[in-house]
Design a protein around this motif. Structure first.
Motif, PDB file in Angstrom:
ATOM      1  N   LEU A 172     -12.731 -14.335  -5.714  1.00 42.17           N
ATOM      2  CA  LEU A 172     -12.774 -13.102  -4.938  1.00 42.17           C
ATOM      3  C   LEU A 172     -13.857 -12.196  -5.495  1.00 42.17           C
ATOM      4  O   LEU A 172     -13.927 -11.963  -6.707  1.00 42.17           O
ATOM      5  N   LEU A 173     -14.678 -11.649  -4.598  1.00 47.70           N
ATOM      6  CA  LEU A 173     -15.659 -10.618  -4.940  1.00 47.70           C
ATOM      7  C   LEU A 173     -15.290  -9.359  -4.164  1.00 47.70           C
ATOM      8  O   LEU A 173     -15.154  -9.399  -2.936  1.00 47.70           O
ATOM      9  N   ILE A 174     -15.130  -8.258  -4.874  1.00 47.33           N
ATOM     10  CA  ILE A 174     -14.938  -6.945  -4.251  1.00 47.33           C
ATOM     11  C   ILE A 174     -16.236  -6.180  -4.443  1.00 47.33           C
ATOM     12  O   ILE A 174     -16.634  -5.878  -5.571  1.00 47.33           O
ATOM     13  N   LEU A 175     -16.910  -5.892  -3.329  1.00 52.04           N
ATOM     14  CA  LEU A 175     -18.277  -5.375  -3.380  1.00 52.04           C
ATOM     15  C   LEU A 175     -18.395  -4.112  -2.540  1.00 52.04           C
ATOM     16  O   LEU A 175     -17.894  -4.041  -1.414  1.00 52.04           O
ATOM     17  N   GLY A 176     -19.089  -3.122  -3.065  1.00 50.07           N
ATOM     18  CA  GLY A 176     -19.309  -1.883  -2.354  1.00 50.07           C
ATOM     19  C   GLY A 176     -20.433  -1.979  -1.334  1.00 50.07           C
ATOM     20  O   GLY A 176     -21.516  -2.497  -1.643  1.00 50.07           O
ATOM     21  N   THR A 177     -20.181  -1.469  -0.102  1.00 49.17           N
ATOM     22  CA  THR A 177     -21.179  -1.447   0.977  1.00 49.17           C
ATOM     23  C   THR A 177     -21.017  -0.146   1.755  1.00 49.17           C
ATOM     24  O   THR A 177     -20.094  -0.012   2.549  1.00 49.17           O
ATOM     25  N   ASN A 178     -21.935   0.801   1.568  1.00 52.13           N
ATOM     26  CA  ASN A 178     -21.814   2.107   2.213  1.00 52.13           C
ATOM     27  C   ASN A 178     -21.965   2.058   3.733  1.00 52.13           C
ATOM     28  O   ASN A 178     -21.223   2.705   4.462  1.00 52.13           O
ATOM     29  N   PHE A 179     -22.979   1.334   4.211  1.00 57.16           N
ATOM     30  CA  PHE A 179     -23.334   1.289   5.625  1.00 57.16           C
ATOM     31  C   PHE A 179     -23.347  -0.168   6.097  1.00 57.16           C
ATOM     32  O   PHE A 179     -23.404  -1.083   5.276  1.00 57.16           O
ATOM     33  N   TYR A 180     -23.337  -0.360   7.416  1.00 55.70           N
ATOM     34  CA  TYR A 180     -23.593  -1.709   7.918  1.00 55.70           C
ATOM     35  C   TYR A 180     -25.067  -2.044   7.732  1.00 55.70           C
ATOM     36  O   TYR A 180     -25.407  -3.071   7.132  1.00 55.70           O
ATOM     37  N   LYS A 181     -25.954  -1.202   8.230  1.00 57.83           N
ATOM     38  CA  LYS A 181     -27.396  -1.352   8.014  1.00 57.83           C
ATOM     39  C   LYS A 181     -27.927   0.034   7.681  1.00 57.83           C
ATOM     40  O   LYS A 181     -28.077   0.879   8.569  1.00 57.83           O
ATOM     41  N   GLU A 182     -28.155   0.298   6.410  1.00 56.04           N
ATOM     42  CA  GLU A 182     -28.517   1.656   6.004  1.00 56.04           C
ATOM     43  C   GLU A 182     -29.935   1.990   6.446  1.00 56.04           C
ATOM     44  O   GLU A 182     -30.883   1.258   6.138  1.00 56.04           O
ATOM     45  N   PRO A 183     -30.120   3.129   7.150  1.00 58.29           N
ATOM     46  CA  PRO A 183     -31.425   3.441   7.732  1.00 58.29           C
ATOM     47  C   PRO A 183     -32.366   4.201   6.814  1.00 58.29           C
ATOM     48  O   PRO A 183     -33.519   4.444   7.186  1.00 58.29           O
ATOM     49  N   PHE A 184     -31.917   4.578   5.631  1.00 52.90           N
ATOM     50  CA  PHE A 184     -32.715   5.459   4.785  1.00 52.90           C
ATOM     51  C   PHE A 184     -33.664   4.674   3.882  1.00 52.90           C
ATOM     52  O   PHE A 184     -33.438   3.483   3.612  1.00 52.90           O
ATOM     53  N   PRO A 185     -34.743   5.292   3.384  1.00 53.91           N
ATOM     54  CA  PRO A 185     -35.696   4.589   2.522  1.00 53.91           C
ATOM     55  C   PRO A 185     -34.997   3.979   1.306  1.00 53.91           C
ATOM     56  O   PRO A 185     -34.076   4.587   0.737  1.00 53.91           O
ATOM     57  N   PHE A 186     -35.437   2.790   0.931  1.00 55.03           N
ATOM     58  CA  PHE A 186     -34.772   2.073  -0.155  1.00 55.03           C
ATOM     59  C   PHE A 186     -34.710   2.904  -1.431  1.00 55.03           C
ATOM     60  O   PHE A 186     -33.696   2.905  -2.132  1.00 55.03           O
ATOM     61  N   GLU A 187     -35.773   3.633  -1.737  1.00 52.44           N
ATOM     62  CA  GLU A 187     -35.807   4.395  -2.989  1.00 52.44           C
ATOM     63  C   GLU A 187     -34.795   5.533  -3.006  1.00 52.44           C
ATOM     64  O   GLU A 187     -34.522   6.115  -4.073  1.00 52.44           O
ATOM     65  N   SER A 188     -34.207   5.871  -1.859  1.00 51.80           N
ATOM     66  CA  SER A 188     -33.209   6.937  -1.810  1.00 51.80           C
ATOM     67  C   SER A 188     -31.775   6.403  -1.824  1.00 51.80           C
ATOM     68  O   SER A 188     -30.827   7.182  -1.782  1.00 51.80           O
ATOM     69  N   ARG A 189     -31.631   5.092  -1.920  1.00 48.33           N
ATOM     70  CA  ARG A 189     -30.322   4.474  -1.771  1.00 48.33           C
ATOM     71  C   ARG A 189     -29.715   4.067  -3.108  1.00 48.33           C
ATOM     72  O   ARG A 189     -30.418   3.953  -4.117  1.00 48.33           O
ATOM     73  N   SER A 190     -28.394   3.801  -3.081  1.00 46.27           N
ATOM     74  CA  SER A 190     -27.714   3.474  -4.333  1.00 46.27           C
ATOM     75  C   SER A 190     -26.672   2.360  -4.213  1.00 46.27           C
ATOM     76  O   SER A 190     -26.144   1.913  -5.232  1.00 46.27           O
ATOM     77  N   VAL A 191     -26.348   1.912  -2.986  1.00 46.66           N
ATOM     78  CA  VAL A 191     -25.301   0.903  -2.785  1.00 46.66           C
ATOM     79  C   VAL A 191     -25.750  -0.065  -1.690  1.00 46.66           C
ATOM     80  O   VAL A 191     -26.435   0.324  -0.740  1.00 46.66           O
ATOM     81  N   TYR A 192     -25.366  -1.326  -1.818  1.00 54.92           N
ATOM     82  CA  TYR A 192     -25.664  -2.340  -0.804  1.00 54.92           C
ATOM     83  C   TYR A 192     -25.203  -1.877   0.576  1.00 54.92           C
ATOM     84  O   TYR A 192     -24.219  -1.134   0.706  1.00 54.92           O
ATOM     85  N   ASP A 193     -25.911  -2.345   1.617  1.00 56.10           N
ATOM     86  CA  ASP A 193     -25.329  -2.276   2.950  1.00 56.10           C
ATOM     87  C   ASP A 193     -24.744  -3.645   3.286  1.00 56.10           C
ATOM     88  O   ASP A 193     -24.906  -4.617   2.532  1.00 56.10           O
TER      89      ASP A 193
END
Length: 259
Positions: A190-211
């Protein structure tokens, strides 16, 4: 011997609904509550070591009340962001009134950050620095550092059961893992993984969690038997069918899985 994992919280740093937001997901969360999400936290229960929590965010009191639990003794802390430690003062107060001491395991830099923010917590909580593998009953626990994007770094936990060979990992706050960061994801039940958005629209350098789309690629590469997605923002609607791959599901508040 099995370990049960119950999702007390599956939300990102702001939770769902956002107090300022009238989007369809937030409005639904105010109604039927399918998308209502407390900040991410899981409860672990095992016959060998008892119970513990991973993280203690600002919704901790409501999460304890929701399951009618009056005390908890042990926690693992992933990192010192408020959505993961904001409930520690209330936990300390619980310990004070009950005449107990809590025990919180975290990496040394996380403990230092917590003590800077809440220096009085050591009156009721013993902070135990992680300096190698932890042992809880038959479970050996590895803590490793993961990239948290614009927010620096966090930590994740891998649990291995020596007698049965079962393994799971909790990785709530990470993005673009590379090299050694990926090694503990091999061979997981089992992997429990954080995903904020389905497809995050913001610039990669502003992001912090997988989509979710990025998580699916990670899952295809490392092939855990099952994956639960958590740490979700109001972008993700649990009433929508995202056609996730077999073995991949969104975590829901109150859901219990067994490893």
């Amino acid at each position: 011997m099995t370990l049960s994992i119950t999702f007390w919280g599956t939300g990102d740093s702001m939770g769902v609904p956002r107090v300022y937001c009238s989007c369809a997901v937030c409005e639904e969360a105010r109604g039927s509550g399918l998308n209502r999400r407390f900040r991410s936290l899981v409860h672990l229960a095992d016959e060998e070591f008892g119970t513990m929590l991973i993280d203690c965010g600002p919704d901790w009191r409501s999460q304890m009340e929701a399951v009618s639990l009056r005390q908890i003794d042990t926690m693992l802390i992933t990192h010192a962001h408020f959505d993961h430690i904001g409930g520690l003062p209330e936990w300390a107060d619980m310990n004070r009134w009950l005449g107990r001491r809590g025990r919180a395991y975290a990496m040394p830099d996380v403990i230092e950050a917590i003590k800077r923010q809440f220096p009085w917590l050591t009156n009721q909580i013993d902070f135990v620095p992680i300096e190698g593998l932890l042992q809880f009953g038959g479970w050996e626990v590895l803590c490793w550092r993961v990239n948290h994007g614009k927010n620096g770094h966090a930590y994740a936990f891998r649990f291995n059961h020596s007698a049965t060979g079962r393994a799971f990992a909790y990785c709530s706050d990470s993005i673009a893992l590379q090299g050694e960061e990926l090694v503990p994801l091999a061979g997981l039940d089992l992997l429990i993984l954080g995903t904020n958005f389905y497809k995050e629209p913001f610039p990669f350098e502003s992001r912090s969690v997988y989509d979710v789309t990025e998580a699916i690629e990670l899952i295809k590469e490392h092939k855990p038997r099952r994956t639960m997605l958590t740490h979700m923002s109001h972008d993700i609607d649990l009433a929508h069918d995202y056609a996730l791959p077999n073995g991949v599901t969104f975590a829901r508040t109150g859901m219990t899985v067994v490893v």
